[in-house]
Structures are given as structure tokens and as C-alpha cells.
Design a protein around this motif. Structure first.
Motif, PDB file in Angstrom:
ATOM      1  N   ASN A 268       0.821  -1.207   0.000  1.00 56.36           N
ATOM      2  CA  ASN A 268       0.000   0.000   0.000  1.00 56.36           C
ATOM      3  C   ASN A 268       0.856   1.258   0.000  1.00 56.36           C
ATOM      4  O   ASN A 268       0.593   2.204  -0.756  1.00 56.36           O
ATOM      5  CB  ASN A 268      -0.933   0.004   1.218  1.00 56.36           C
ATOM      6  N   HIS A 269       1.880   1.279   0.847  1.00 51.78           N
ATOM      7  CA  HIS A 269       2.759   2.449   0.900  1.00 51.78           C
ATOM      8  C   HIS A 269       3.468   2.658  -0.443  1.00 51.78           C
ATOM      9  O   HIS A 269       3.575   3.783  -0.942  1.00 51.78           O
ATOM     10  CB  HIS A 269       3.789   2.285   2.018  1.00 51.78           C
ATOM     11  N   PHE A 270       3.941   1.559  -1.021  1.00 46.53           N
ATOM     12  CA  PHE A 270       4.690   1.640  -2.279  1.00 46.53           C
ATOM     13  C   PHE A 270       3.822   2.136  -3.433  1.00 46.53           C
ATOM     14  O   PHE A 270       4.165   3.111  -4.111  1.00 46.53           O
ATOM     15  CB  PHE A 270       5.273   0.262  -2.622  1.00 46.53           C
ATOM     16  N   GLN A 275       1.773   6.071  -7.467  1.00 47.64           N
ATOM     17  CA  GLN A 275       0.648   6.665  -8.192  1.00 47.64           C
ATOM     18  C   GLN A 275       0.493   8.154  -7.922  1.00 47.64           C
ATOM     19  O   GLN A 275      -0.090   8.871  -8.740  1.00 47.64           O
ATOM     20  CB  GLN A 275      -0.650   5.936  -7.823  1.00 47.64           C
ATOM     21  N   ALA A 276       0.994   8.618  -6.795  1.00 45.10           N
ATOM     22  CA  ALA A 276       0.951  10.049  -6.521  1.00 45.10           C
ATOM     23  C   ALA A 276       1.818  10.824  -7.510  1.00 45.10           C
ATOM     24  O   ALA A 276       1.583  12.000  -7.773  1.00 45.10           O
ATOM     25  CB  ALA A 276       1.406  10.326  -5.089  1.00 45.10           C
ATOM     26  N   ASP A 284      -3.251  -1.296 -16.928  1.00 48.06           N
ATOM     27  CA  ASP A 284      -2.041  -1.601 -16.173  1.00 48.06           C
ATOM     28  C   ASP A 284      -2.372  -2.150 -14.795  1.00 48.06           C
ATOM     29  O   ASP A 284      -1.721  -3.077 -14.306  1.00 48.06           O
ATOM     30  CB  ASP A 284      -1.165  -0.354 -16.049  1.00 48.06           C
ATOM     31  N   VAL A 285      -3.393  -1.594 -14.154  1.00 53.29           N
ATOM     32  CA  VAL A 285      -3.834  -2.108 -12.855  1.00 53.29           C
ATOM     33  C   VAL A 285      -4.310  -3.554 -12.994  1.00 53.29           C
ATOM     34  O   VAL A 285      -3.962  -4.424 -12.181  1.00 53.29           O
ATOM     35  CB  VAL A 285      -4.950  -1.217 -12.276  1.00 53.29           C
ATOM     36  N   ALA A 286      -5.076  -3.839 -14.034  1.00 60.85           N
ATOM     37  CA  ALA A 286      -5.573  -5.201 -14.249  1.00 60.85           C
ATOM     38  C   ALA A 286      -4.437  -6.183 -14.511  1.00 60.85           C
ATOM     39  O   ALA A 286      -4.522  -7.365 -14.155  1.00 60.85           O
ATOM     40  CB  ALA A 286      -6.557  -5.211 -15.418  1.00 60.85           C
ATOM     41  N   ALA A 336      -4.723  -5.405  -4.028  1.00 65.06           N
ATOM     42  CA  ALA A 336      -5.498  -4.227  -3.629  1.00 65.06           C
ATOM     43  C   ALA A 336      -4.789  -2.972  -4.125  1.00 65.06           C
ATOM     44  O   ALA A 336      -3.565  -2.894  -4.107  1.00 65.06           O
ATOM     45  CB  ALA A 336      -5.627  -4.193  -2.109  1.00 65.06           C
ATOM     46  N   MET A 337      -5.572  -2.005  -4.593  1.00 64.83           N
ATOM     47  CA  MET A 337      -5.022  -0.747  -5.072  1.00 64.83           C
ATOM     48  C   MET A 337      -5.576   0.382  -4.211  1.00 64.83           C
ATOM     49  O   MET A 337      -6.676   0.874  -4.444  1.00 64.83           O
ATOM     50  CB  MET A 337      -5.396  -0.545  -6.546  1.00 64.83           C
ATOM     51  N   PRO A 338      -4.843   0.799  -3.177  1.00 68.38           N
ATOM     52  CA  PRO A 338      -5.346   1.812  -2.254  1.00 68.38           C
ATOM     53  C   PRO A 338      -5.291   3.199  -2.849  1.00 68.38           C
ATOM     54  O   PRO A 338      -4.608   3.455  -3.843  1.00 68.38           O
ATOM     55  CB  PRO A 338      -4.377   1.704  -1.068  1.00 68.38           C
ATOM     56  N   GLY A 339      -6.010   4.099  -2.234  1.00 69.46           N
ATOM     57  CA  GLY A 339      -5.919   5.514  -2.600  1.00 69.46           C
ATOM     58  C   GLY A 339      -6.545   5.795  -3.936  1.00 69.46           C
ATOM     59  O   GLY A 339      -7.759   5.939  -4.063  1.00 69.46           O
TER      60      GLY A 339
END
Length: 347
Positions: A268-270, A275-276, A284-286, A336-339
Motif C-alpha cells: 500500500n505504501h509503495f 501513483q501520486a 495496467d492495474v488489471a 489491492a489498489m489503495p488511494g
């Protein structure tokens, strides 16, 4: 009697003599053999106090080392302010020196030594790693090099490693079709996603090929920056693969492996920090979890190709049997893709 040699290991003192003879750096006053893995790596101290790192390139299943391209990448990234361990030219201006060993000629490449702390599980360091990798990808745009290079496509990352794996001496007639079917299904699933983002990849960004430096900002707070090294897998390729290397590193590669809370927090941190700086597309997420499995096939192919050096029991039968179970499980792997969500990234 003539004995063929698969791979020899020069001593640290011998590597010191090579560097002293072929590089314009003065006397080498101390030398240490650091690591033998895919390559052999040495740490050297010069008379003026500087430290350098020598890499003795090994024969590799993925093809001959692309040293000129690697040097071009490092020069390009350094010129754009990206902190990397630059390569150092020989006395004659070459990017490497060839030395003769019992198995034949091999190349030595010399690099600056980088200081810093390990990424570990410290959130601030992991976020610096994510930001730094995004900045590295931005800095890699516009590279001009005519040197031969690896292309991190599905042929390089999956299909050729799969062939090495299928021909491993410990492979069985029962396992071979199972692993081949897993690899080809994975190939087809990724191909069905359509066009994916391409970047200049580091190629092995799993958090152990970078350090974190800490400086004080104007307001007195710690300012952390990732500095990168070990670019011998670099080349243009899939962003999703590049980003999948870190969760592959974090996820247990065992039959019943599940994400731990600690591993999820690190991921999550990485990915939030990455992404920021550089948002990801929906495709790409898929593709990310699929490339976690691609990375495992790549590693298995590298192991299989090194059997002449490491021995057949680097891949014993029970290990191969576990790989079928792990890779079958990973066909349903989710990340999981947070944020920032995929939908946000595609807007």
C-alpha cells in the motif's frame, strides 16, 4: 586431462589487480568478495578513500549482458538528476574489461559505490522507494541509445524462460504439460488486455536494489530519496511488470501463501507513493497480478538456465511440484489498489 569449467570465482585480491590494471583510479588498497548469485560482486577501496563495486558478469539464460546499453541508461538517468550508481570507464574509455578465466572470457564492469540505508519495512522508506521508481521512469523517457538491449516483453519475460523451465533436467512428463499450460494461459490473458504502458524498466526493482538516503529539509524534517543500482536487467518493457516485482518479492511463494498484514501495508505504501507521481491506467492495474506470476516464470527460467553452474538440485522435483500449485493459485491472485483507484487513473 582437460577439465571443462562451468564458472570460476576469482578472489577479491585478483579482482583488485584487474581493476588496478585497467581503470585510471590509482591503487586498490582493500578488496572484499560481496556476493555470488546471478553475478559475482566485489567491493573495492581505493587509496584516496573512494569505494567502488566491481561486477563480474556471468553467463545468463536471457542472453549476453547488454553492458553498453546499461551504461547509456545510467548516463541518461544521471544527466536528468536521477540518483543512480553510474558505471566507470576503463583507462581506454570502454564500459567494461574482458578477462580470461578457465571457462572463457567474461566481462567486468565497475560502478560507483552508493551509501544509504536499506528500504526494509519502514513506511517512509517504502514511500521514497515508490516515488523514486516513478521518478526513474519519468527520467527514462527520451533515452537515445543504439546499443543492443533487452526488451522486457512477453517473449523475454515469459515464453523463453518457460522453455528453459520445460527442459530442466528434473522436469517430469507429468509436470511439463501443466507448467506449459499455465504459462500459455497467462500469456493469453495478458495479450487480451490490449496495449499496456511501456517504460524504461529498471528490471529488478524489488527494494533490495536501492538504498534510501536521508537529508534534512529546510524546515528540519527528514527528506528521503531512493538511490538505485544493479541495472543489468534494464530495458524498455511493461510498466505492469516493473511494478509487479515488488509484490512478487513480498508475497509468500508457497502453496498456502497468503498476504500478511505487514506485506499488504508495504504494498500500500509503495503503490500509493508511485501513483501520486505517475497514475496508472485501468489496463495496467488489471495486468499487475498477472505479472506477479510472469515474474515467477522468469525466475524459474533463470534457475533452469543456470543448472550447469548451480546443479540440478537447485530445482529438485518437489520444488517444481510446488511451482505448479503456486502458479495455479496465482491465476486468481488479486492486488489491492489503495488511494487512487483504477477508474480514477483512467479518467
Amino acid at each position: 586431462m582437460h577439465l571443462e569449467i562451468a564458472q570460476s570465482t576469482p578472489t577479491a585480491a585478483a579482482m583488485a589487480r584487474v581493476v588496478q590494471a585497467h581503470y585510471p583510479l590509482g591503487d586498490v588498497v582493500a578488496a572484499e568478495f560481496l556476493r555470488r548469485s546471478f553475478n559475482q560482486v566485489y567491493g573495492l577501496t581505493l587509496a584516496d578513500g573512494r569505494r567502488v563495486v566491481a561486477r563480474l558478469c556471468a553467463e545468463r539464460p536471457r542472453g549476453e549482458p547488454r553492458l553498453q546499453f546499461e551504461a547509456d541508461v545510467l548516463q541518461h538517468l544521471r544527466a536528468r538528476g536521477c540518483p543512480v550508481a553510474a558505471s566507470l570507464p576503463t583507462t581506454t574509455g570502454e564500459v567494461a574489461v574482458r578477462i580470461t578465466l578457465p571457462e572463457g572470457e567474461r566481462e567486468v564492469m565497475l560502478f560507483e559505490h552508493l551509501d544509504g540505508e536499506a528500504t526494509t519495512d519502514l513506511p517512509a522508506n517504502i514511500e521514497a522507494f515508490g516515488r523514486g521508481l516513478a521518478q526513474l521512469h519519468a527520467a527514462g523517457e527520451g533515452l537515445q541509445s543504439s546499443a543492443p538491449h533487452y526488451t522486457l516483453n512477453l517473449d523475454h519475460l515469459l515464453l523463453r524462460p518457460l522453455q528453459h523451465l520445460l527442459h530442466a533436467p528434473t522436469m517430469t512428463a507429468e509436470l511439463r504439460p501443466q507448467l506449459e499450460a499455465l504459462g500459455l494461459r497467462l500469456h493469453d490473458r495478458i495479450a487480451a488486455l490490449g496495449e499496456l504502458t511501456q517504460v524504461l524498466c529498471h528490471g529488478d526493482a524489488h527494494s533490495d536494489n536501492n538504498f534510501i538516503t536521508v537529508s534534512e529539509s529546510e524546515n528540519g524534517a527528514d527528506q528521503r530519496q531512493a538511490v538505485f543500482f544493479d541495472f543489468d536487467d534494464t530495458g524498455p518493457g511493461y510498466l505492469a511488470y516493473e511494478l509487479a516485482v515488488y509484490p512478487w518479492w513480498l508475497h509468500p511463494r508457497s502453496v498456502d501463501g497468503v498476504w500478511s498484514e505487514k506485506a499488504l501495508a508495504r504494498w500500500n505504501h509503495f503503490i500509493s507513493a508511485y501513483q501520486a507521481v505517475r497514475p496508472l491506467s485501468e489496463a495496467d492495474v488489471a495486468a499487475l497480478p498477472m505479472f506477479v506470476a510472469v515474474r515467477q516464470f522468469w525466475l524459474l527460467g533463470e534457475y533452469a538456465g543456470r543448472v550447469p553452474v548451480w546443479g540440478s538440485q537447485a530445482m529438485p522435483l518437489d520444488y517444481l511440484q510446488r511451482q505448479v500449485k503456486v502458479l495455479t493459485q496465482w491465476e486468481g491472485l488479486e492486488l489491492a489498489m489503495p488511494g487512487i483507484t483504477a477508474a480514477d487513473a483512467s479518467d
